[in-house]
Design a protein around this motif. Structure first.
Motif, PDB file in Angstrom:
ATOM      1  N   ALA A   1       0.837  -1.204   0.000  1.00 48.60           N
ATOM      2  CA  ALA A   1       0.000   0.000   0.000  1.00 48.60           C
ATOM      3  C   ALA A   1       0.869   1.251   0.000  1.00 48.60           C
ATOM      4  O   ALA A   1       0.554   2.240  -0.674  1.00 48.60           O
ATOM      5  CB  ALA A   1      -0.932  -0.001   1.207  1.00 48.60           C
ATOM      6  N   ALA A   2       1.973   1.212   0.726  1.00 49.04           N
ATOM      7  CA  ALA A   2       2.888   2.358   0.754  1.00 49.04           C
ATOM      8  C   ALA A   2       3.492   2.589  -0.622  1.00 49.04           C
ATOM      9  O   ALA A   2       3.621   3.735  -1.067  1.00 49.04           O
ATOM     10  CB  ALA A   2       3.983   2.121   1.790  1.00 49.04           C
ATOM     11  N   ALA A   3       3.853   1.521  -1.304  1.00 48.35           N
ATOM     12  CA  ALA A   3       4.431   1.650  -2.643  1.00 48.35           C
ATOM     13  C   ALA A   3       3.428   2.263  -3.612  1.00 48.35           C
ATOM     14  O   ALA A   3       3.772   3.139  -4.406  1.00 48.35           O
ATOM     15  CB  ALA A   3       4.901   0.286  -3.152  1.00 48.35           C
ATOM     16  N   VAL A   4       2.178   1.834  -3.530  1.00 49.37           N
ATOM     17  CA  VAL A   4       1.130   2.378  -4.396  1.00 49.37           C
ATOM     18  C   VAL A   4       0.911   3.854  -4.092  1.00 49.37           C
ATOM     19  O   VAL A   4       0.785   4.689  -5.004  1.00 49.37           O
ATOM     20  CB  VAL A   4      -0.181   1.574  -4.240  1.00 49.37           C
ATOM     21  N   LEU A   5       0.901   4.216  -2.807  1.00 44.52           N
ATOM     22  CA  LEU A   5       0.709   5.609  -2.423  1.00 44.52           C
ATOM     23  C   LEU A   5       1.861   6.479  -2.910  1.00 44.52           C
ATOM     24  O   LEU A   5       1.646   7.572  -3.452  1.00 44.52           O
ATOM     25  CB  LEU A   5       0.581   5.717  -0.896  1.00 44.52           C
ATOM     26  N   LEU A   6       3.088   6.000  -2.744  1.00 48.54           N
ATOM     27  CA  LEU A   6       4.246   6.769  -3.213  1.00 48.54           C
ATOM     28  C   LEU A   6       4.200   6.991  -4.725  1.00 48.54           C
ATOM     29  O   LEU A   6       4.476   8.093  -5.205  1.00 48.54           O
ATOM     30  CB  LEU A   6       5.544   6.061  -2.834  1.00 48.54           C
ATOM     31  N   GLU A   7       3.853   5.965  -5.467  1.00 44.39           N
ATOM     32  CA  GLU A   7       3.769   6.107  -6.926  1.00 44.39           C
ATOM     33  C   GLU A   7       2.622   7.027  -7.332  1.00 44.39           C
ATOM     34  O   GLU A   7       2.742   7.792  -8.295  1.00 44.39           O
ATOM     35  CB  GLU A   7       3.631   4.741  -7.593  1.00 44.39           C
ATOM     36  N   ALA A   8       1.509   6.976  -6.593  1.00 44.42           N
ATOM     37  CA  ALA A   8       0.361   7.832  -6.914  1.00 44.42           C
ATOM     38  C   ALA A   8       0.678   9.305  -6.676  1.00 44.42           C
ATOM     39  O   ALA A   8       0.138  10.181  -7.358  1.00 44.42           O
ATOM     40  CB  ALA A   8      -0.850   7.420  -6.091  1.00 44.42           C
ATOM     41  N   LEU A   9       1.541   9.578  -5.710  1.00 47.01           N
ATOM     42  CA  LEU A   9       1.903  10.953  -5.392  1.00 47.01           C
ATOM     43  C   LEU A   9       3.182  11.405  -6.089  1.00 47.01           C
ATOM     44  O   LEU A   9       3.799  12.387  -5.704  1.00 47.01           O
ATOM     45  CB  LEU A   9       2.037  11.112  -3.877  1.00 47.01           C
ATOM     46  N   THR A  10       3.574  10.684  -7.119  1.00 46.37           N
ATOM     47  CA  THR A  10       4.736  11.043  -7.925  1.00 46.37           C
ATOM     48  C   THR A  10       4.251  11.404  -9.319  1.00 46.37           C
ATOM     49  O   THR A  10       3.660  10.580 -10.009  1.00 46.37           O
ATOM     50  CB  THR A  10       5.731   9.864  -7.975  1.00 46.37           C
ATOM     51  N   VAL A  11       4.477  12.650  -9.698  1.00 43.07           N
ATOM     52  CA  VAL A  11       3.911  13.180 -10.935  1.00 43.07           C
ATOM     53  C   VAL A  11       4.963  13.962 -11.720  1.00 43.07           C
ATOM     54  O   VAL A  11       6.025  14.294 -11.199  1.00 43.07           O
ATOM     55  CB  VAL A  11       2.706  14.098 -10.643  1.00 43.07           C
ATOM     56  N   LYS A  12       4.629  14.281 -12.935  1.00 42.80           N
ATOM     57  CA  LYS A  12       5.464  15.169 -13.743  1.00 42.80           C
ATOM     58  C   LYS A  12       5.349  16.574 -13.144  1.00 42.80           C
ATOM     59  O   LYS A  12       4.251  17.035 -12.835  1.00 42.80           O
ATOM     60  CB  LYS A  12       4.961  15.159 -15.189  1.00 42.80           C
ATOM     61  N   PRO A  13       6.463  17.282 -12.962  1.00 38.16           N
ATOM     62  CA  PRO A  13       6.376  18.608 -12.333  1.00 38.16           C
ATOM     63  C   PRO A  13       5.740  19.653 -13.241  1.00 38.16           C
ATOM     64  O   PRO A  13       5.817  19.556 -14.463  1.00 38.16           O
ATOM     65  CB  PRO A  13       7.846  18.954 -12.057  1.00 38.16           C
ATOM     66  N   ASP A  14       5.109  20.630 -12.598  1.00 43.51           N
ATOM     67  CA  ASP A  14       4.624  21.784 -13.343  1.00 43.51           C
ATOM     68  C   ASP A  14       5.837  22.593 -13.799  1.00 43.51           C
ATOM     69  O   ASP A  14       6.832  22.705 -13.078  1.00 43.51           O
ATOM     70  CB  ASP A  14       3.728  22.658 -12.467  1.00 43.51           C
ATOM     71  N   VAL A  15       5.754  23.149 -14.994  1.00 41.64           N
ATOM     72  CA  VAL A  15       6.865  23.908 -15.573  1.00 41.64           C
ATOM     73  C   VAL A  15       6.477  25.381 -15.616  1.00 41.64           C
ATOM     74  O   VAL A  15       5.433  25.735 -16.162  1.00 41.64           O
ATOM     75  CB  VAL A  15       7.199  23.382 -16.991  1.00 41.64           C
ATOM     76  N   ASP A  16       7.328  26.227 -15.028  1.00 41.16           N
ATOM     77  CA  ASP A  16       7.022  27.659 -14.972  1.00 41.16           C
ATOM     78  C   ASP A  16       7.028  28.320 -16.342  1.00 41.16           C
ATOM     79  O   ASP A  16       6.208  29.185 -16.610  1.00 41.16           O
ATOM     80  CB  ASP A  16       8.029  28.386 -14.071  1.00 41.16           C
ATOM     81  N   ASN A  17       7.962  27.937 -17.211  1.00 42.00           N
ATOM     82  CA  ASN A  17       8.077  28.594 -18.511  1.00 42.00           C
ATOM     83  C   ASN A  17       8.505  27.566 -19.554  1.00 42.00           C
ATOM     84  O   ASN A  17       9.694  27.359 -19.779  1.00 42.00           O
ATOM     85  CB  ASN A  17       9.087  29.747 -18.432  1.00 42.00           C
ATOM     86  N   VAL A  18       7.530  26.959 -20.196  1.00 41.16           N
ATOM     87  CA  VAL A  18       7.801  25.900 -21.169  1.00 41.16           C
ATOM     88  C   VAL A  18       8.575  26.435 -22.367  1.00 41.16           C
ATOM     89  O   VAL A  18       9.423  25.736 -22.929  1.00 41.16           O
ATOM     90  CB  VAL A  18       6.475  25.243 -21.631  1.00 41.16           C
ATOM     91  N   GLY A  19       8.343  27.677 -22.738  1.00 41.27           N
ATOM     92  CA  GLY A  19       9.004  28.249 -23.907  1.00 41.27           C
ATOM     93  C   GLY A  19      10.489  28.501 -23.706  1.00 41.27           C
ATOM     94  O   GLY A  19      11.307  28.186 -24.561  1.00 41.27           O
ATOM     95  N   TRP A  20      10.866  29.077 -22.563  1.00 46.66           N
ATOM     96  CA  TRP A  20      12.265  29.419 -22.319  1.00 46.66           C
ATOM     97  C   TRP A  20      13.027  28.346 -21.555  1.00 46.66           C
ATOM     98  O   TRP A  20      14.248  28.261 -21.662  1.00 46.66           O
ATOM     99  CB  TRP A  20      12.365  30.732 -21.539  1.00 46.66           C
ATOM    100  N   HIS A  21      12.327  27.562 -20.757  1.00 48.04           N
ATOM    101  CA  HIS A  21      13.017  26.596 -19.887  1.00 48.04           C
ATOM    102  C   HIS A  21      12.172  25.329 -19.735  1.00 48.04           C
ATOM    103  O   HIS A  21      11.610  25.055 -18.678  1.00 48.04           O
ATOM    104  CB  HIS A  21      13.279  27.252 -18.533  1.00 48.04           C
ATOM    105  N   PRO A  22      12.087  24.532 -20.813  1.00 54.06           N
ATOM    106  CA  PRO A  22      11.255  23.322 -20.746  1.00 54.06           C
ATOM    107  C   PRO A  22      11.913  22.238 -19.896  1.00 54.06           C
ATOM    108  O   PRO A  22      13.115  22.255 -19.637  1.00 54.06           O
ATOM    109  CB  PRO A  22      11.167  22.880 -22.207  1.00 54.06           C
ATOM    110  N   LEU A  23      11.106  21.315 -19.477  1.00 56.58           N
ATOM    111  CA  LEU A  23      11.591  20.152 -18.744  1.00 56.58           C
ATOM    112  C   LEU A  23      12.471  19.329 -19.673  1.00 56.58           C
ATOM    113  O   LEU A  23      12.098  19.051 -20.816  1.00 56.58           O
ATOM    114  CB  LEU A  23      10.382  19.318 -18.300  1.00 56.58           C
ATOM    115  N   PRO A  24      13.681  18.950 -19.241  1.00 54.26           N
ATOM    116  CA  PRO A  24      14.555  18.194 -20.147  1.00 54.26           C
ATOM    117  C   PRO A  24      14.008  16.800 -20.450  1.00 54.26           C
ATOM    118  O   PRO A  24      13.357  16.182 -19.612  1.00 54.26           O
ATOM    119  CB  PRO A  24      15.879  18.104 -19.390  1.00 54.26           C
TER     120      PRO A  24
END
Length: 128
Positions: free
Chosen positions: A3-26
């Motif tokens: 259950a802990a493993a499922v919870l950890l994976e559920a709370l792991t997401v792609k980060p929000d990016v402040d400025n996709v145009g000038w500084h996109p996520l690599p």
């Protein structure tokens, strides 16, 4: 532990990016040695497949007014040599996860399967 493993994976997401145009996520990152200690470690260990950073943010930040990024972004954007691999960057949304109580719970885990989760591996890499 399951259950802990499922919870950890559920709370792991792609980060929000402040400025996709000038500084996109690599999408590609150099996994080459960043210092002499890593060079020595790589001589005797398998290549690193996860690169983690423990930060107090869940965003990929960029100040568009001054065109500056946080210093820790250089760990992902600078060229350290081969291998250069495709990456899927994620953040765990649990604040202050790396703490003694979390590590103590890992020690008490009956099932070693919890150590195969990306979040646990990244946390252990941060404290090692």
């Amino acid at each position: 532990p399951e259950a802990a493993a499922v919870l950890l994976e559920a709370l792991t997401v792609k980060p929000d990016v402040d400025n996709v145009g000038w500084h996109p996520l690599p999408t590609r990152v150099s996994f080459g040695s960043r210092n002499a200690v890593e060079t020595f470690r790589n001589m005797f260990n398998p290549p690193r497949m996860i690169y983690s950073s423990y930060q107090c943010t869940s965003r990929w930040e960029f100040d568009a007014a001054s065109f500056e990024m946080p210093l820790w972004h250089h760990n992902y954007l600078d060229a350290f040599g081969p291998p250069i691999l495709d990456v899927n960057m994620k953040v765990c949304l649990i604040p202050e996860l790396v703490r003694p109580s979390f590590l103590d719970a890992l020690v008490a885990a009956d099932d070693a399967e919890i150590f195969n989760t990306h979040v646990v591996r990244a946390c252990l890499q941060s404290v090692w």
